[in-house]
Design a protein around this motif. Structure first.
Motif, mmCIF file in Angstrom:
data_model
loop_
_atom_site.group_PDB
_atom_site.id
_atom_site.type_symbol
_atom_site.label_atom_id
_atom_site.label_comp_id
_atom_site.label_asym_id
_atom_site.label_seq_id
_atom_site.Cartn_x
_atom_site.Cartn_y
_atom_site.Cartn_z
ATOM 1 N N ARG A 1 8.038 53.506 -2.855
ATOM 2 C CA ARG A 1 7.043 53.416 -1.845
ATOM 3 C C ARG A 1 6.002 52.532 -2.279
ATOM 4 N N SER A 2 6.139 51.523 -3.319
ATOM 5 C CA SER A 2 5.182 50.774 -3.526
ATOM 6 C C SER A 2 4.697 49.794 -2.400
ATOM 7 N N SER A 3 3.290 49.438 -2.250
ATOM 8 C CA SER A 3 2.989 49.022 -1.181
ATOM 9 C C SER A 3 3.723 47.339 -1.100
ATOM 10 N N TYR A 4 4.111 46.761 -2.001
ATOM 11 C CA TYR A 4 4.647 45.513 -1.916
ATOM 12 C C TYR A 4 6.377 45.697 -1.640
ATOM 13 N N GLY A 5 6.442 45.039 -0.371
ATOM 14 C CA GLY A 5 7.966 45.057 0.035
ATOM 15 C C GLY A 5 9.030 44.759 -0.877
ATOM 16 N N HIS B 1 -7.809 43.132 7.348
ATOM 17 C CA HIS B 1 -6.418 43.433 7.703
ATOM 18 C C HIS B 1 -5.583 43.852 6.643
ATOM 19 N N PHE B 2 -5.608 43.236 5.393
ATOM 20 C CA PHE B 2 -5.095 43.780 4.375
ATOM 21 C C PHE B 2 -5.064 45.214 4.045
ATOM 22 N N GLU B 3 -6.312 45.572 4.006
ATOM 23 C CA GLU B 3 -6.675 47.050 3.804
ATOM 24 C C GLU B 3 -6.335 47.976 4.878
ATOM 25 N N GLN B 4 -6.256 47.490 6.004
ATOM 26 C CA GLN B 4 -5.627 48.440 6.928
ATOM 27 C C GLN B 4 -4.138 48.671 6.908
ATOM 28 N N VAL B 5 -3.478 47.459 6.620
ATOM 29 C CA VAL B 5 -2.106 47.705 6.067
ATOM 30 C C VAL B 5 -1.876 48.706 5.344
ATOM 31 N N ILE B 6 -2.620 48.595 3.983
ATOM 32 C CA ILE B 6 -2.542 49.701 2.924
ATOM 33 C C ILE B 6 -2.945 50.886 3.456
ATOM 34 N N ALA B 7 -3.856 51.145 4.180
ATOM 35 C CA ALA B 7 -4.305 52.376 4.683
ATOM 36 C C ALA B 7 -3.055 53.030 5.512
ATOM 37 N N ARG B 8 -2.491 52.188 6.384
ATOM 38 C CA ARG B 8 -1.671 52.751 7.340
ATOM 39 C C ARG B 8 -0.288 52.962 6.486
ATOM 40 N N ASP B 9 0.045 52.731 5.122
ATOM 41 C CA ASP B 9 0.852 52.895 4.318
ATOM 42 C C ASP B 9 1.880 52.188 4.865
ATOM 43 N N GLN B 10 1.731 50.796 5.179
ATOM 44 C CA GLN B 10 2.641 49.922 5.655
ATOM 45 C C GLN B 10 2.870 48.815 4.278
ATOM 46 N N ARG B 11 3.966 48.105 4.454
ATOM 47 C CA ARG B 11 4.027 47.226 3.300
ATOM 48 C C ARG B 11 3.572 45.632 3.548
ATOM 49 N N ILE B 12 3.036 45.312 2.191
ATOM 50 C CA ILE B 12 2.645 43.681 2.323
ATOM 51 C C ILE B 12 4.007 42.775 1.910
ATOM 52 N N GLU B 13 4.058 41.670 2.583
ATOM 53 C CA GLU B 13 5.353 41.127 2.599
ATOM 54 C C GLU B 13 4.880 39.627 2.064
ATOM 55 N N THR C 1 -5.086 51.466 -13.482
ATOM 56 C CA THR C 1 -4.843 52.517 -12.749
ATOM 57 C C THR C 1 -5.529 52.745 -11.512
ATOM 58 N N ALA C 2 -6.634 52.819 -11.623
ATOM 59 C CA ALA C 2 -7.583 52.970 -10.444
ATOM 60 C C ALA C 2 -7.235 52.157 -9.264
ATOM 61 N N ARG C 3 -7.257 50.773 -9.800
ATOM 62 C CA ARG C 3 -7.134 49.512 -8.614
ATOM 63 C C ARG C 3 -5.620 49.701 -8.167
ATOM 64 N N SER C 4 -4.606 49.970 -8.979
ATOM 65 C CA SER C 4 -3.239 49.919 -8.398
ATOM 66 C C SER C 4 -3.047 51.207 -7.490
ATOM 67 N N MET C 5 -3.767 52.266 -7.884
ATOM 68 C CA MET C 5 -3.710 53.401 -6.896
ATOM 69 C C MET C 5 -4.437 53.304 -5.577
ATOM 70 N N ALA C 6 -5.491 52.413 -5.792
ATOM 71 C CA ALA C 6 -6.307 52.155 -4.478
ATOM 72 C C ALA C 6 -5.420 51.229 -3.533
ATOM 73 N N TRP C 7 -4.712 50.343 -4.371
ATOM 74 C CA TRP C 7 -3.710 49.479 -3.353
ATOM 75 C C TRP C 7 -2.364 49.923 -3.059
#
Length: 322
Positions: A150-154, A18-30, A217-223
């Motif tokens: 536009r970071s993934s963490y809200g 679910h976490f990876e799906q949220v990231i893939a959809r360009d949505q925010r982690i809260e 960098t690589a991990r931060s870009m992926a997330w």
């Protein structure tokens, strides 16, 4: 069901998916969402480093508040330093949504367990440095930080919106100061050029090590914590800054700096990465001074924090009694 109950009912694999799906959809982690510990720790590290940089970054320019050449310049500098304090508070608050505590983060800073931007370990030798910090340092910060909106963490992304607006204003303030000095005396123009010569390379170092040597960098870009690599942001800053330097009438201290029509970008010389590593490791011109000052002010401000906590407790007790 609450988010916590849903999380308890799902397996680790389901939560990860679910976490990876949220990231893939360009949505925010809260804050209440499940997240991998690696993501949480990465966010704490990045936000804390950013917060520390804002707080330590008050020192180089704060040193000039009492020596600003006019009341107008003093008021501008006071406002800017106050903004930086606010940025630090926004960011510490964002970090606390991840389960950490700003008291602990401050302790990590003053004991050397967490770092801040290497740029703030250089001295401000003249008032022209105030303008160059606004132009180059805040300009580099804008290049680095606008994508973080536009970071993934809200909470981090939302804090960055206001911070970037204020940093953009700081950059314009710095450039206006330098333009004023460049229209002044020969001595003033020399002070500006000297400041540019000293701050140019440290400003390029602000984006971090080259991509090949960047462990995060690589991990931060992926997330999708970061949207661009260190080298991409550094190139964007150079491309943006060269025309501004030409309009200002100053030279940039890099004989290899030239436009490359084939790439559509400016080529520039090799950064002294040995100096970067030395400063980040604590051996810069002002590392010890900056951290000692932060530790001293933290200790001297203990009574304010204690008084604020006592007042808050008194208000809670009165509210409960009412």
């Amino acid at each position: 069901m609450t988010a916590a109950q849903i999380a308890d009912a799902l397996s680790e694999e389901d939560l990860e998916r679910h976490f990876e799906q949220v990231i893939a959809r360009d949505q925010r982690i809260e804050p209440r969402d499940w997240m991998p510990e690696g993501y949480r720790n990465t966010m704490i590290r990045q936000i804390a480093q950013h917060a520390h940089s804002e707080i330590i970054g008050m020192q180089p320019e704060g040193n000039w508040i009492t020596r600003a050449p006019s009341l107008r310049r003093k008021a501008i500098l006071l406002a800017k330093v106050q903004d930086e304090a606010g940025h630090g508070l926004y960011l510490y608050s964002a970090a606390e949504t991840l389960g950490t505590d700003r008291t602990d983060l401050t302790e990590r800073l003053i004991t050397g367990r967490q770092k801040y931007s290497s740029i703030f370990n250089y001295p401000t030798l003249s008032f022209a440095d105030v303008g160059v910090i606004g132009w180059l340092v805040d300009g580099a910060a804008i290049c680095n930080q606008v994508p973080l909106c536009r970071s993934s963490y809200g909470p981090y992304a939302r804090a960055m919106i206001r911070i970037c607006k204020e940093e953009s204003f700081h950059q314009r303030q710095g450039y206006e100061l330098l333009m004023t000095m460049m229209k002044g005396t020969a001595e003033q123009r020399e002070l500006v050029q000297d400041a540019v010569n000293r701050w140019w390379w440290p400003s390029l170092m602000m984006f971090g090590p080259p991509d090949a040597d960047s462990p995060n960098t690589a991990r931060s870009m992926a997330w999708k914590i970061k949207r661009h690599t260190n080298d991409e942001l550094r190139q964007r800053f150079v491309d943006m800054t060269v025309p501004q330097a030409e309009a200002l009438g100053v030279g940039l201290p890099d004989p290899e700096l030239k436009w490359n029509p084939a790439r559509g970008h400016y080529d520039f010389g090799e950064i002294d990465w040995a100096e970067f590593k030395r400063v980040v490791s604590g051996d810069g011109p002002c590392n010890a001074e900056r951290v000692a000052h932060r530790a001293r002010t933290h200790s001297e401000g203990a009574w304010v924090r204690e008084a604020a906590a006592a007042h808050a407790a008194k208000q809670r007790k009165e509210a409960e009694a009412a």
